[in-house]
Each structure stands twice: as structure tokens, then as C-alpha cells.
Design a protein around this motif. Sequence first.
Motif, PDB file in Angstrom:
ATOM      1  N   GLU A  60       0.823  -1.218   0.000  1.00 32.21           N
ATOM      2  CA  GLU A  60       0.000   0.000   0.000  1.00 32.21           C
ATOM      3  C   GLU A  60       0.857   1.268   0.000  1.00 32.21           C
ATOM      4  O   GLU A  60       0.485   2.277  -0.589  1.00 32.21           O
ATOM      5  CB  GLU A  60      -0.935   0.018   1.219  1.00 32.21           C
ATOM      6  N   ALA A  61       1.991   1.207   0.671  1.00 33.25           N
ATOM      7  CA  ALA A  61       2.858   2.392   0.739  1.00 33.25           C
ATOM      8  C   ALA A  61       3.397   2.728  -0.660  1.00 33.25           C
ATOM      9  O   ALA A  61       3.435   3.896  -1.060  1.00 33.25           O
ATOM     10  CB  ALA A  61       4.000   2.162   1.711  1.00 33.25           C
ATOM     11  N   ALA A  62       3.774   1.677  -1.394  1.00 29.18           N
ATOM     12  CA  ALA A  62       4.282   1.900  -2.749  1.00 29.18           C
ATOM     13  C   ALA A  62       3.168   2.436  -3.651  1.00 29.18           C
ATOM     14  O   ALA A  62       3.386   3.325  -4.474  1.00 29.18           O
ATOM     15  CB  ALA A  62       4.850   0.604  -3.321  1.00 29.18           C
TER      16      ALA A  62
ATOM     17  N   TYR B 215       2.669   6.037  -2.939  1.00 27.93           N
ATOM     18  CA  TYR B 215       3.800   6.825  -3.451  1.00 27.93           C
ATOM     19  C   TYR B 215       3.605   7.125  -4.936  1.00 27.93           C
ATOM     20  O   TYR B 215       3.756   8.264  -5.384  1.00 27.93           O
ATOM     21  CB  TYR B 215       5.097   6.054  -3.218  1.00 27.93           C
ATOM     22  N   LEU B 216       3.220   6.108  -5.704  1.00 21.18           N
ATOM     23  CA  LEU B 216       3.007   6.309  -7.136  1.00 21.18           C
ATOM     24  C   LEU B 216       1.824   7.243  -7.390  1.00 21.18           C
ATOM     25  O   LEU B 216       1.878   8.119  -8.259  1.00 21.18           O
ATOM     26  CB  LEU B 216       2.770   4.964  -7.834  1.00 21.18           C
TER      27      LEU B 216
ATOM     28  N   ILE C 269       0.196   9.155 -10.784  1.00 22.13           N
ATOM     29  CA  ILE C 269      -0.122   7.950 -11.543  1.00 22.13           C
ATOM     30  C   ILE C 269      -1.429   7.377 -10.992  1.00 22.13           C
ATOM     31  O   ILE C 269      -1.534   7.156  -9.779  1.00 22.13           O
ATOM     32  CB  ILE C 269       1.041   6.939 -11.421  1.00 22.13           C
TER      33      ILE C 269
ATOM     34  N   GLU D 238      -4.636   5.055  -9.883  1.00 21.74           N
ATOM     35  CA  GLU D 238      -4.558   3.866  -9.056  1.00 21.74           C
ATOM     36  C   GLU D 238      -4.387   2.590  -9.879  1.00 21.74           C
ATOM     37  O   GLU D 238      -3.542   1.748  -9.579  1.00 21.74           O
ATOM     38  CB  GLU D 238      -5.795   3.752  -8.166  1.00 21.74           C
TER      39      GLU D 238
ATOM     40  N   LEU E  24       1.715  -1.188 -12.706  1.00 17.49           N
ATOM     41  CA  LEU E  24       3.177  -1.017 -12.660  1.00 17.49           C
ATOM     42  C   LEU E  24       3.800  -1.909 -11.578  1.00 17.49           C
ATOM     43  O   LEU E  24       4.815  -2.567 -11.803  1.00 17.49           O
ATOM     44  CB  LEU E  24       3.506   0.430 -12.303  1.00 17.49           C
ATOM     45  N   LEU E  25       3.165  -1.913 -10.414  1.00 14.66           N
ATOM     46  CA  LEU E  25       3.723  -2.685  -9.293  1.00 14.66           C
ATOM     47  C   LEU E  25       3.633  -4.183  -9.549  1.00 14.66           C
ATOM     48  O   LEU E  25       4.562  -4.931  -9.232  1.00 14.66           O
ATOM     49  CB  LEU E  25       3.006  -2.330  -7.982  1.00 14.66           C
TER      50      LEU E  25
ATOM     51  N   ALA F 131       6.187  -5.186 -12.135  1.00 10.07           N
ATOM     52  CA  ALA F 131       7.530  -5.202 -11.538  1.00 10.07           C
ATOM     53  C   ALA F 131       7.731  -6.474 -10.712  1.00 10.07           C
ATOM     54  O   ALA F 131       8.792  -7.098 -10.739  1.00 10.07           O
ATOM     55  CB  ALA F 131       7.738  -3.966 -10.669  1.00 10.07           C
TER      56      ALA F 131
ATOM     57  N   ARG G 222      -3.496  10.520   1.373  1.00 10.22           N
ATOM     58  CA  ARG G 222      -3.180   9.132   1.694  1.00 10.22           C
ATOM     59  C   ARG G 222      -4.381   8.433   2.315  1.00 10.22           C
ATOM     60  O   ARG G 222      -4.990   8.946   3.262  1.00 10.22           O
ATOM     61  CB  ARG G 222      -2.013   9.084   2.679  1.00 10.22           C
TER      62      ARG G 222
ATOM     63  N   PHE H  46       8.348  12.986   0.581  1.00  4.75           N
ATOM     64  CA  PHE H  46       8.117  12.054   1.696  1.00  4.75           C
ATOM     65  C   PHE H  46       9.244  12.091   2.728  1.00  4.75           C
ATOM     66  O   PHE H  46      10.416  12.164   2.385  1.00  4.75           O
ATOM     67  CB  PHE H  46       8.012  10.612   1.166  1.00  4.75           C
TER      68      PHE H  46
ATOM     69  N   VAL I 287       9.512   5.784  -0.472  1.00  6.03           N
ATOM     70  CA  VAL I 287       9.213   4.351  -0.514  1.00  6.03           C
ATOM     71  C   VAL I 287      10.048   3.655  -1.593  1.00  6.03           C
ATOM     72  O   VAL I 287      10.179   4.158  -2.703  1.00  6.03           O
ATOM     73  CB  VAL I 287       7.709   4.145  -0.809  1.00  6.03           C
TER      74      VAL I 287
ATOM     75  N   ALA J  99       1.577  11.086 -16.765  1.00  4.05           N
ATOM     76  CA  ALA J  99       0.265  10.891 -16.143  1.00  4.05           C
ATOM     77  C   ALA J  99      -0.319  12.243 -15.747  1.00  4.05           C
ATOM     78  O   ALA J  99      -1.487  12.535 -16.004  1.00  4.05           O
ATOM     79  CB  ALA J  99       0.383   9.974 -14.925  1.00  4.05           C
TER      80      ALA J  99
END
Lengths: 400, 254
Positions: A336-338, A341-342, A347, A349, A355-356, A359, B50, B84, B88, B105
Motif C-alpha cells: 500500500e505504501a508503494a 507513493y506512485l 499515476i 490507481e 506497474l507494481l 515489476a 493518503r 516524503f 518508498v 500521467a
Amino acid sequence: MRHYAKTGLPTRKQEAWRWTDLTPLYDHLGKPSAPAPSTASPLAGPFAAIDCWRLTFINGVLQNSSADLPAGVRAISLRAALNEDASLAANLSAGEGAAFLSLNTALLNDGAFIHLAPDVRLLKPLHLVFFNTGNAQIRNLVMLAPRAAMTLLESHYGAPDANYFVNQASDVHMAEGARLSHYRDQAESPNALHFQYLNARLEAHCAYDGFTLTRGARLSRYEAHIAINGAETDCSLNGVTMLDGAQLSDTTCVMAHLAPASRSSQMFRNVLAGQSQGVFQGLIRVAKAAQRTDARQQIKALLLSPKAVQNAKPELEILADDVKCAHGASAGQLDEAALFYLRARGINEAQARALLIAAFLDDAVAQIRGGNGVDAAEIRNPLQAAIGAWLARQLAVTHV
Amino acid sequence: MLEIKNLHVSAGGQEILRGVDLVVNAGEVHAIMGPNGSGKSTLSYVLAGRPGYEITGGSIHYFGEDLTTLQPEMRAAKGIFLGFQYPVEIPGVATMTFLKHAINAQRKTRGEDELDAMGVMKLVQREAGKLKISADMLKRPVNTGFSGGEKKRCEILQMAVLQPLLAVLDETDSGLDVDALRLVGDGISGLRAPDRAMIVITHYQRLLDHIVPDFVHVLAKGKITRSGGRELALELDREGYGETAPQTRITAGA
Ligand SMILES: Nc1ncnc2c1ncn2[C@@H]1O[C@H](COP(=O)(O)OP(=O)(O)OP(=O)(O)O)[C@@H](O)[C@H]1O
Ligand SMILES: [Mg+2]
């Protein structure tokens, strides 16, 4: 047939089939293999654009011959090969204790016979295209003489609405110093049942590099039995499995180190959506004689939905004392943190998820070594594109 | 540009922000200081959107628009950037690829033309050069295995290429050596512009030597307890937060 009649199909009570319910198969039993349809489907999939020699099989029956193969290379139908030389049958594993192999041996349609003479190196891949519209029992025999080298590609796909059962077994014999890159795309039609049994025997100083992209079939099993029979051999067996809906896919692998100083590595990455189920059973067996073995195995699954399940059973059976073994299995959700961040960088959701996940899967794709007549990128790029297309569909994004 | 009124925020069932008021206008730099655990990062996360932080009271408006209903990616496209405190790590996604995705984007969301690979590369390399970020680092996966200082420099690189209107920089100075602090400080100052505002969260005066704030606020126990000019930061640096909060010492601020 006798063995099959004796043991019947395995059930979940048997340890090796603990998580894979074969009920969907019952409908197909007793039905003969289908004849080839009059019109073949166009070649599709990630390997379609690669410059290759190609053999196309429809329901296990070879449709063409590859006339321009270099000297020292044979690639013909297995039936034709057995007619020429019945003694070749000794190289086909009989399948004691393995129900699907027995079934295959008993009902065999056909398949490929590939033989490379000593020191022959193929300068471009040989591509086996298996297109299915009905049931097929397919058997391949691949024999590489000393120091022979090749890339073997396999595509498995079928008519989109066809409901069929494909049971394929491949025997691979690699003599000393042989090199085989073996990359497979399993994209059977959504209703299909796909069983794949690989029995490989590697002598000294060999290099086997295997990768399977599993995305098709309602129910599939990839069962690999690899015997490393000689010293200083490298065996790499990797894969990406992407499932959705009610798909179940089982990867079962026995990596047996029987000789000293060889290396094996297995890296599998699964992404599971819907109510799909991934199964991984991996046994690394190191015999007493196999000192200085280096064996690794890692399976990671990413669960995209709360109903998706990954079952994993990594096992070690080590009788030698001087070995390096590492294995690990894990299943989890996206970080979730990554993801945040994106998204915080603009970017969206779905794209961030794509992307994640790409990867994550790329860990396994990056293991593809290439060589043997093809660059790693020539194989990786179209596989990544196929993964990207699946993710795009899954996450409703335009591109990955 | 930004107007926060009586903002209350909870996370994990616990109230963290208990009535924050803050107004930030274009061109201004606001420093927020305050003890550990006082809610500074929480405020930054809430501004960036967040998930997991619940707004239980108050409001946030950005250019007059209610910010709280916007997805994080939409806020980013509208010019909000969060540097941040703990960048991350994203294994498997190369930094350059990530920057290309992020730049395009945002451009796409704003209805602007996307940059081609060459355009992105030129832009990124120009800014990376200023921050002494090597081409090699841009090939590596985002933040993965970067040192603390490298991560923070990379945050500023992202800010430089994304050109936000409101940058919230959460302890961008922590973990930096003297040289890196100068690079980052110059990087941030270089981005000061009449149409751009910054909220700089820090524990130390030394960053504020490079980027002189117009306003300094103390956030303690989920509230802004003091506000002042740059001299407040100097005072806090000398005397600490020991005496914060007495109502009488609140100076006129934003
Ligand atoms: N998701 C969460 N769930 C529960 N508690 C949280 C959550 N996020 C933050 N907190 C708590 O809220 C408080 C404020 O945290 P925050 O990170 O905003 O502090 P901070 O002012 O940035 O501190 P520091 O100076 O150490 O960075 C802390 O007590 C923290 O443990
Ligand atoms: Mg903080």
C-alpha cells in the motif's frame, strides 16, 4: 494403459495432488482425441514474431515439416521417428506412479521428435505450436547429443470457446555439455484442461534454462521432474502464472541433484485475481553424492482479491552435507505504501497497480537468460507485453 | 492557494490532528516545526490524500476547491507535491521509467501533450545534474538501496521535474550531510517562484538558512500552537519546544 487402469486418476487424498481437484476431467475421459479441424487458427501469442523454425500441431497432429533445418538437426513427428527406429521408445519415460503420464503413454496421438547431433548449435529457435480444438494426448522427445545447443519455444493455445483436455508429456535428454533454452507460453482456451509433464535428464556441464508463462486453461498442471545427473550443470526453472475467475493452476516440481557441484534455481511469481487458485509444490532432493550443490527455490504470490488462494509446499530432502540450499514461499497483497507513493506522483490507481504487479512478475521474467540462438530481450519483451496486456485487461487500463 | 480550517484527523482510531488552521498563499514559504509525533507527517499525508486518514472535522480548500474529495493522483495533477519523510522503495521500477510515468500521467490528466522518451530524458537529466544524481542512479529501481541522502535528493529531483504549485516537503533535510544539504537547499530555493508555495517540515534551522521561510509554525499535539516569522525558528533552535504552547506567546502569523 494397464498402469492407468490399475491406479486410475489421482485424487486429493494423494499428497502430490492435495490441492488440485480433478473432477472437471471426468467429462473428458473415454472421449477419443479429436481429429484436426479443416482450418487452422492463425499463429498468435508472444513468440509469433520471433524468427524461428516452426512446427504446428493441431490436436497433437503435426501439420507441416520444416525442410530447411540445418544438417544434424531432426525435427519430425514422434510417430514418424518411432516408425523409423522403434528403439527410440526406450527414451520415453513409462510413467510408473504418474497417472497422467501413463494415460499419455497409453493413448498417445503424436508430438515432436527433436534430435541434435553432437556440437550442433541452432542459430535460431525451434518453435512448437500446439493449437487445440479437442482432446489431445501429446508426447515430445527431445534429445541433445553432447555439446548440442538450442532454444525450444512452445505455444499452447486453442479455439477460444473449445472445451478440451490436453495432456502433454515431454522427455528431454541432455548429454554432456548440451544447452537448452526452453520457453513456454500456456494460453489454452478458458475452458480447457491442460496437463504438462516434463521429464528431463541432464548430464554433466549442461545448461537448462526453462520459463513458463501460465495464463490459460480452467485447470492446469505443470509437473516437472528434473534429474541432474552430472557435475557442473546449471538448471534454471522459472515461471509466471496469472490467473483470474475460477482458474486453478498447479506447478509441481521435483529437482533432483544426483551429482556433485551442480546448481539449480527456481523462481516463480504468481498473480491471482478473482477466486483463482495457485498451487505450488516444489521438492529439492539432494542425493548423498551431490556434494557442493547450490539449489534455490522461491515462490511468491500476489493476491489481487480476498478470494484468491495460493497453496505452497516447498520441501527439501538433503542427504549430502556440503550444500547450499535456500527456499522460500510467500503470498501477500500489493504494498500500500508503494501504491500511495506512485499515486502521489500523479499515476492513477489502476496504472499504479499495474506497474507494481508488472515489476513483481518481472523478477521471474528477468531470469530468462537467452543465448542459444536468441537474445534474452527477444524472449522477455514479448512475454512482458503479454503480461502487460493481461494486466491492462484485469485493471481496465489502456497500457502498462 | 491553500486554506485549512479547524482540521481534525484520526488514524487507527486515534485523533492525531485536533484543529489545525493554516493559510498559505502563492509565493510563500511556510516552515512547520514541532516535536516528534505531533502530527506533522499526518498533515502532509492528509494534504496528499493518503488512504487511512479520516477527516473528522474541518476543511481543506485548494484554490477554492474542496481538496478532501480528490484522489491523490488528481491532487498531484493539480499541482500538489509531497516530498516524503520516508521515500518508498519500489523494486523493479526503474527511476527513469517512474519519472516518465509520473510526468506524463500528470500532463495527461491536465489535458497537456505527453512528453516523448527523449523529452523526459532531457528534462530529468538537466535537473539530475544540478542535484548531482548520476545517470546510473536513474537506471536503478525507485529508491531501492538508495542511501538516506540519495532518497532525499531524488525527492527534490521529482519536485523539480514535476514543477508543482504547492510543495509539502516533509523532513527533506534529515539524513543529509553538509554538502547534500546545500544541494537540496539550493534545489528547493531554486524552485521558489511567485506562483508556487511551499510547506517545509523540519526539525532544524539549518535548512531554513538555505530556504528562508516567510512564516514559521509550531505544531504540537495536533495543533498549531505558535506562529511567527523566521526568527521563531532561530528561537526554537536555541531553546527547543520546552516552553511551547502558552497562549500569550502566539504571535501573529499566516
Ligand atoms: N496510520 C496511523 N495509525 C495510528 N497512529 C498513527 C498513524 N499515523 C500516525 N499515527 C500516530 O500519530 C502521531 C503523529 O504521527 P506523525 O507521523 O504525523 O508525527 P510527526 O510529527 O511527523 O513526527 P516526526 O517528527 O517523528 O516525524 C504519532 O503518535 C503516530 O504514531
Ligand atoms: Mg514526520
